[in-house]
Scaffold this active site. Structure first.
Site, PDB file in Angstrom:
ATOM      1  N   ASP A 225      29.612  40.002  42.851  1.00 31.82           N
ATOM      2  CA  ASP A 225      28.311  40.671  42.984  1.00 31.82           C
ATOM      3  C   ASP A 225      27.331  40.115  41.952  1.00 31.82           C
ATOM      4  O   ASP A 225      26.167  40.512  41.915  1.00 31.82           O
ATOM      5  CB  ASP A 225      28.444  42.201  42.901  1.00 31.82           C
ATOM      6  CG  ASP A 225      29.043  42.674  41.591  1.00 31.82           C
ATOM      7  OD1 ASP A 225      29.433  41.839  40.754  1.00 31.82           O
ATOM      8  OD2 ASP A 225      29.126  43.913  41.408  1.00 31.82           O
TER       9      ASP A 225
ATOM     10  N   ASP B 170      33.681  40.979  46.056  1.00 29.99           N
ATOM     11  CA  ASP B 170      33.386  42.184  45.266  1.00 29.99           C
ATOM     12  C   ASP B 170      32.882  43.299  46.166  1.00 29.99           C
ATOM     13  O   ASP B 170      32.040  43.055  47.037  1.00 29.99           O
ATOM     14  CB  ASP B 170      32.273  41.875  44.249  1.00 29.99           C
ATOM     15  CG  ASP B 170      32.812  41.553  42.871  1.00 29.99           C
ATOM     16  OD1 ASP B 170      33.955  41.927  42.571  1.00 29.99           O
ATOM     17  OD2 ASP B 170      32.071  40.919  42.097  1.00 29.99           O
TER      18      ASP B 170
ATOM     19  N   LYS C 284      37.585  43.051  45.256  1.00 29.39           N
ATOM     20  CA  LYS C 284      37.642  43.379  43.828  1.00 29.39           C
ATOM     21  C   LYS C 284      36.784  44.605  43.566  1.00 29.39           C
ATOM     22  O   LYS C 284      35.674  44.714  44.091  1.00 29.39           O
ATOM     23  CB  LYS C 284      37.163  42.199  42.960  1.00 29.39           C
ATOM     24  CG  LYS C 284      37.176  42.528  41.470  1.00 29.39           C
ATOM     25  CD  LYS C 284      37.074  41.294  40.588  1.00 29.39           C
ATOM     26  CE  LYS C 284      35.701  40.714  40.448  1.00 29.39           C
ATOM     27  NZ  LYS C 284      34.661  41.626  39.915  1.00 29.39           N
TER      28      LYS C 284
ATOM     29  N   GLU D  95      37.199  41.239  31.520  1.00 31.77           N
ATOM     30  CA  GLU D  95      35.948  40.585  31.128  1.00 31.77           C
ATOM     31  C   GLU D  95      35.551  40.967  29.709  1.00 31.77           C
ATOM     32  O   GLU D  95      35.503  42.152  29.358  1.00 31.77           O
ATOM     33  CB  GLU D  95      34.838  40.984  32.124  1.00 31.77           C
ATOM     34  CG  GLU D  95      33.505  40.332  31.802  1.00 31.77           C
ATOM     35  CD  GLU D  95      32.495  40.371  32.955  1.00 31.77           C
ATOM     36  OE1 GLU D  95      32.873  40.755  34.083  1.00 31.77           O
ATOM     37  OE2 GLU D  95      31.338  40.011  32.719  1.00 31.77           O
TER      38      GLU D  95
HETATM   39  O1  KIV Z   1      30.626  39.171  39.926  1.00 32.92           O
HETATM   40  C1  KIV Z   1      31.226  38.335  39.230  1.00 32.92           C
HETATM   41  O2  KIV Z   1      30.840  37.157  39.134  1.00 32.92           O
HETATM   42  C2  KIV Z   1      32.415  38.775  38.507  1.00 32.92           C
HETATM   43  C3  KIV Z   1      33.045  37.805  37.565  1.00 32.92           C
HETATM   44  C4  KIV Z   1      32.238  37.705  36.333  1.00 32.92           C
HETATM   45  C5  KIV Z   1      34.448  38.144  37.281  1.00 32.92           C
HETATM   46  O3  KIV Z   1      32.834  39.871  38.662  1.00 32.92           O
END
Ligand code: KIV
Length: 273
Positions: A53, A92, A122, A191
């Protein structure tokens, strides 16, 4: 296929990334948001492509990840999936699509899987979102967890600084990580946390832990593709290693094109019909 693909050109599965951890093979993950970039990254031999995201920031120019919608994430994920042959594609779930309740979460998760053909999802968070995680897993959808700095909660944190520096937050992170593994998540992103904590979590879990600013003791690494390619020139966190300077390369190419057009040098005889 790329010289970087270690032996196995078969499609990467959630099972295979767990196996990679078992064998001590590090997992390489990058984000992508569109067909062209995903095709290049996949052909280079990446293990996992995350349709993050972070598209909200680097594709749409928003300050946070919060505004991106379910429809927009589905658009990005569909475009990425069309470009990928080998990598595991994880999408995501955007802010607001899994926090309200478990029924809404599973409805939105099923919609993403049906419309995008991504391999897994995710979600950010631990114990607070466990009912949603369980329900989505019960529907047969694999989940990658995400703890530490969870950008969808930036308004609660108030800063993008390193998380879990104090004992209480580190203990909650370890507790959440265990809960996510027990619930059945196949992997976990950590993270921006202290490296010793990343190592501790990775050593205590059987599922792979993929870090971004979580040190070298975890099972794999993830970076945002536009950051590691040097397109986002003014984003310079300590964890970021730049592998190219596409900002300058693109800027120079565009500058040369403009000069050629203005000088009536482009197109030349062989570039026209
Ligand atoms: O959205 C994203 O790019 C992420 C990564 C930083 C793991 O969640």
């Amino acid at each position: 296929m790329s010289k970087y693909i270690v032996e196995d050109a078969r499609k990467v599965t959630t099972r295979r990334v767990i196996e990679m951890k078992r064998k001590g093979e590090k997992i390489a993950m990058l984000t992508a948001y569109d067909y062209t970039m995903a095709s290049i990254i996949d052909a280079s031999g990446i293990d996992i492509i995350l349709v993050g995201d972070s598209a909200s920031n680097v594709m749409a120019g928003n300050v946070t990840t919060l505004p991106i919608t379910l429809d927009q994430m589905i658009y990005h994920a569909k475009s990425v999936v069309r470009g990928v042959k080998r990598a595991l594609v994880v999408a995501d779930m955007p802010f607001g699509t899994y926090q309200v309740n478990a029924d809404e979460a599973v409805k939105n998760a099923i919609r993403i899987m049906k419309e995008t053909h991504a391999d897994a999802l995710k979600l950010e968070g631990g114990e607070e979102i466990l009912p949603s995680i369980r329900k989505i897993l019960d529907a047969g959808i694999p989940i990658m967890g995400h703890l530490g700095l969870t950008p969808q909660s930036i308004n609660k944190f108030g800063t993008y600084g390193v998380r879990a520096k104090d004992e209480a937050e580190a203990a909650k992170l370890c507790h959440d990580a265990r809960l996510l593994q027990e619930a059945g998540c196949f992997a976990l992103v950590l993270e921006k946390i202290p490296a010793h904590l990343g190592t501790k979590v990775a050593e205590s879990l059987e599922i792979p832990v993929i870090g971004i600013g979580a040190g070298g003791g975890v099972d794999g690494q993830v970076l945002v593709c536009t950051d590691m390619l040097g397109m986002t020139a003014d984003f310079t966190p300590r964890f970021l290693r730049r592998y190219a300077d596409l900002n300058s390369i693109i800027g120079d190419a565009v500058g040369n094109y403009i000069s050629d057009v203005k000088a009536k040098d482009f197109p030349n005889e062989s570039e026209q019909y």
